[in-house]
Design a protein around this motif. Structure first.
Motif, PDB file in Angstrom:
ATOM      1  N   TRP A   1     -86.983 -46.338   8.460  1.00 39.69           N
ATOM      2  CA  TRP A   1     -85.834 -47.200   8.136  1.00 39.69           C
ATOM      3  C   TRP A   1     -84.520 -46.563   8.553  1.00 39.69           C
ATOM      4  CZ3 TRP A   1     -86.816 -51.948   7.941  1.00 39.69           C
ATOM      5  CH2 TRP A   1     -87.991 -52.417   7.377  1.00 39.69           C
ATOM      6  N   MET A   2     -84.455 -45.243   8.414  1.00 38.30           N
ATOM      7  CA  MET A   2     -83.249 -44.526   8.844  1.00 38.30           C
ATOM      8  C   MET A   2     -83.093 -44.640  10.365  1.00 38.30           C
ATOM      9  SD  MET A   2     -80.737 -42.333   8.217  1.00 38.30           S
ATOM     10  CE  MET A   2     -80.781 -41.080   6.981  1.00 38.30           C
ATOM     11  N   ARG A   3     -84.211 -44.503  11.090  1.00 42.63           N
ATOM     12  CA  ARG A   3     -84.167 -44.602  12.553  1.00 42.63           C
ATOM     13  C   ARG A   3     -83.749 -46.014  12.982  1.00 42.63           C
ATOM     14  NH1 ARG A   3     -88.931 -42.092  14.060  1.00 42.63           N
ATOM     15  NH2 ARG A   3     -90.054 -44.036  13.958  1.00 42.63           N
ATOM     16  N   ARG A   4     -84.297 -47.026  12.290  1.00 41.99           N
ATOM     17  CA  ARG A   4     -83.930 -48.421  12.629  1.00 41.99           C
ATOM     18  C   ARG A   4     -82.437 -48.668  12.408  1.00 41.99           C
ATOM     19  NH1 ARG A   4     -89.080 -51.885  10.369  1.00 41.99           N
ATOM     20  NH2 ARG A   4     -90.567 -50.999  11.800  1.00 41.99           N
ATOM     21  N   ALA A   5     -81.914 -48.109  11.312  1.00 46.77           N
ATOM     22  CA  ALA A   5     -80.474 -48.260  11.038  1.00 46.77           C
ATOM     23  C   ALA A   5     -79.666 -47.595  12.149  1.00 46.77           C
ATOM     24  CB  ALA A   5     -80.135 -47.653   9.680  1.00 46.77           C
ATOM     25  N   GLY A   6     -80.108 -46.427  12.569  1.00 48.15           N
ATOM     26  CA  GLY A   6     -79.423 -45.697  13.640  1.00 48.15           C
ATOM     27  C   GLY A   6     -79.435 -46.472  14.946  1.00 48.15           C
ATOM     28  N   ILE A   7     -80.593 -47.025  15.287  1.00 47.37           N
ATOM     29  CA  ILE A   7     -80.709 -47.804  16.534  1.00 47.37           C
ATOM     30  C   ILE A   7     -79.806 -49.037  16.457  1.00 47.37           C
ATOM     31  CG2 ILE A   7     -82.298 -49.221  17.931  1.00 47.37           C
ATOM     32  CD1 ILE A   7     -84.492 -47.116  17.154  1.00 47.37           C
ATOM     33  N   THR A   8     -79.805 -49.703  15.286  1.00 41.99           N
ATOM     34  CA  THR A   8     -78.971 -50.902  15.115  1.00 41.99           C
ATOM     35  C   THR A   8     -77.484 -50.550  15.248  1.00 41.99           C
ATOM     36  OG1 THR A   8     -80.631 -51.714  13.576  1.00 41.99           O
ATOM     37  CG2 THR A   8     -78.584 -52.937  13.659  1.00 41.99           C
ATOM     38  N   LEU A   9     -77.091 -49.421  14.668  1.00 44.74           N
ATOM     39  CA  LEU A   9     -75.690 -49.001  14.784  1.00 44.74           C
ATOM     40  C   LEU A   9     -75.323 -48.706  16.242  1.00 44.74           C
ATOM     41  CD1 LEU A   9     -74.978 -46.645  11.753  1.00 44.74           C
ATOM     42  CD2 LEU A   9     -73.894 -48.825  12.265  1.00 44.74           C
ATOM     43  N   PHE A  10     -76.278 -48.124  16.967  1.00 44.87           N
ATOM     44  CA  PHE A  10     -76.043 -47.826  18.385  1.00 44.87           C
ATOM     45  C   PHE A  10     -75.866 -49.139  19.167  1.00 44.87           C
ATOM     46  CE2 PHE A  10     -77.625 -46.998  22.699  1.00 44.87           C
ATOM     47  CZ  PHE A  10     -76.749 -45.992  23.084  1.00 44.87           C
ATOM     48  N   VAL A  11     -76.766 -50.088  18.905  1.00 45.61           N
ATOM     49  CA  VAL A  11     -76.683 -51.407  19.564  1.00 45.61           C
ATOM     50  C   VAL A  11     -75.354 -52.080  19.209  1.00 45.61           C
ATOM     51  CG1 VAL A  11     -77.709 -53.736  19.654  1.00 45.61           C
ATOM     52  CG2 VAL A  11     -79.180 -51.724  19.704  1.00 45.61           C
ATOM     53  N   LEU A  12     -74.972 -51.970  17.943  1.00 45.75           N
ATOM     54  CA  LEU A  12     -73.718 -52.577  17.477  1.00 45.75           C
ATOM     55  C   LEU A  12     -72.512 -51.983  18.208  1.00 45.75           C
ATOM     56  CD1 LEU A  12     -72.339 -54.464  15.392  1.00 45.75           C
ATOM     57  CD2 LEU A  12     -72.263 -52.534  13.835  1.00 45.75           C
TER      58      LEU A  12
ATOM     59  N   LEU B   1     -72.138 -41.789  14.997  1.00 45.81           N
ATOM     60  CA  LEU B   1     -72.810 -41.991  13.707  1.00 45.81           C
ATOM     61  C   LEU B   1     -74.280 -42.364  13.915  1.00 45.81           C
ATOM     62  CD1 LEU B   1     -71.576 -41.804  10.879  1.00 45.81           C
ATOM     63  CD2 LEU B   1     -71.478 -44.279  10.834  1.00 45.81           C
ATOM     64  N   ALA B   2     -74.512 -43.233  14.921  1.00 46.17           N
ATOM     65  CA  ALA B   2     -75.892 -43.633  15.235  1.00 46.17           C
ATOM     66  C   ALA B   2     -76.704 -42.401  15.627  1.00 46.17           C
ATOM     67  CB  ALA B   2     -75.893 -44.653  16.364  1.00 46.17           C
ATOM     68  N   GLY B   3     -76.099 -41.521  16.421  1.00 47.22           N
ATOM     69  CA  GLY B   3     -76.772 -40.286  16.826  1.00 47.22           C
ATOM     70  C   GLY B   3     -77.118 -39.424  15.622  1.00 47.22           C
ATOM     71  N   VAL B   4     -76.186 -39.347  14.663  1.00 48.51           N
ATOM     72  CA  VAL B   4     -76.429 -38.556  13.443  1.00 48.51           C
ATOM     73  C   VAL B   4     -77.594 -39.168  12.652  1.00 48.51           C
ATOM     74  CG1 VAL B   4     -75.439 -37.848  11.217  1.00 48.51           C
ATOM     75  CG2 VAL B   4     -74.060 -37.695  13.279  1.00 48.51           C
ATOM     76  N   PHE B   5     -77.596 -40.509  12.563  1.00 54.05           N
ATOM     77  CA  PHE B   5     -78.671 -41.205  11.846  1.00 54.05           C
ATOM     78  C   PHE B   5     -80.028 -40.887  12.482  1.00 54.05           C
ATOM     79  CE2 PHE B   5     -77.322 -44.651   8.807  1.00 54.05           C
ATOM     80  CZ  PHE B   5     -76.066 -44.115   8.581  1.00 54.05           C
TER      81      PHE B   5
END
Lengths: 181, 70
Positions: free
Chosen positions: A105-116, A156-160
Motif C-alpha cells: 500500500w505504501m508503494r502504491r501511494a508512492g507510485i500514485t504520487l509520482f503519477v500525480l 516525496l514519491a521517491g521517499v515513499f
C-alpha cells in the motif's frame, strides 16, 4: 520493537487514518464547490489564470468542462493516494507494521504520487491551452513548466517508494525472526 | 538438514514432557514441538541456555551434526 514504540505507532496510525478520512472529504467538497463556482461564474477561472484569460467571455463551456475534468482527475489521483495510505494506516493501526501488505500500500501511494506529480505538469499545460483557445490569434498559449511543488511531489514519491522497499526488507527479517525459537 | 535436534531424546532421558519444558523456559508448547521436529530455522542462544539449564545438559547433547548423504 518495544511495546511503547508499538503503541505509539498504533496510536499515530489511528490519528492519521482519521485525518485521511477528513482529507478525502475536504478534497471532494472543495472539488464540488469549485466545480459549481466554475460552472456558475467563469470569473473563477479568470482569477485562477489571470495571464491566460483576460476576457472571461472567450472561455467556452467546453473549455470550462475540460478544465474541470482535468482538475477532477488530479483530485481522483490524490484521493487514490490517500486511500492507499489509509489501507496502510489500517494495517499499522492493528500492529501489522512490517508486513508485505503494508509495503504494497505504501508503494502504491508512492507510485500514485509520482503519477500525480507528472500529471499536474501535463494538466496545467492542457488547462492553459484550452482556456486560451478563445483568445485572439497570437494570444493563445502553450505553457510547459515544472514547479517546485511538483518536484517536491516527485521527491516525496521517491521517499515513499524507498520506505516501501525498507518495509519489504523489514517484513522478510520479521518472518525470519519468527522462524527462530 | 544436517543438524539434527535431539531434544526428544533428552526429554525422554529426563522423563520430562514438552508441556513442562515449555512452561519452564517460557515458550509455547507449539514452539517446543517445532523445535523437537527440527522444523525451525534456528534456536536463539537464550532459548538454548534455558533448555540446557532445565534439562541439565550441554548444547551438544541437544544438537547433532549429520552430513547430508547426497
Amino acid at each position: 520493537m518495544s511495546t511503547h514504540t508499538l503503541d505509539r505507532l498504533k496510536r499515530l496510525s489511528r490519528i492519521l487514518y482519521g485525518f485521511s478520512v477528513a482529507l478525502i472529504a475536504a478534497l471532494a467538497f472543495a472539488g464540488a464547490v469549485l466545480t459549481a463556482m466554475t460552472i456558475a461564474d467563469v470569473g473563477v477561472l479568470t482569477r485562477a489564470f489571470p495571464d491566460v484569460v483576460r476576457d472571461p467571455a472567450t472561455v467556452s463551456m467546453t473549455a470550462r468542462i475540460v478544465s474541470l475534468a482535468l482538475g477532477w482527475i488530479a483530485i481522483g489521483l490524490m484521493i487514490h493516494a490517500i486511500r492507499c495510505l489509509m489501507r496502510m494506516f489500517s494495517l499499522t493501526g492493528q500492529g501489522r507494521i512490517l508486513t508485505q501488505e503494508a509495503a504494497t500500500w505504501m508503494r502504491r501511494a508512492g507510485i500514485t504520487l509520482f503519477v500525480l506529480a507528472i500529471y499536474s505538469t501535463v494538466s496545467r499545460t492542457l488547462t492553459i491551452l484550452f482556456l486560451s483557445m478563445g483568445n485572439p490569434p497570437g494570444e493563445r498559449q502553450l505553457a510547459i513548466g515544472v514547479e517546485s511543488t511538483q518536484l517536491f511531489s516527485i521527491f516525496l514519491a521517491g521517499v515513499f517508494l524507498l520506505v516501501a522497499h525498507a518495509l519489504v526488507l523489514g517484513s522478510e527479517i520479521e518472518q525470519e525472526n519468527k522462524s527462530f525459537v | 538438514m544436517a543438524i539434527i535436534v535431539q531434544l526428544d531424546v533428552m526429554l525422554a532421558k529426563r522423563k520430562m514432557r514438552s508441556k513442562e519444558l515449555a512452561e519452564a523456559i517460557g515458550i509455547t508448547e507449539q514452539n517446543v514441538s517445532l523445535l523437537k521436529s527440527g522444523k525451525v530455522r534456528g534456536v536463539r542462544f537464550d532459548t538454548l541456555e534455558k533448555i540446557c539449564a532445565v534439562l541439565e545438559c550441554q548444547p551438544g547433547d541437544l544438537l547433532e551434526y549429520v552430513p547430508d548423504g547426497d
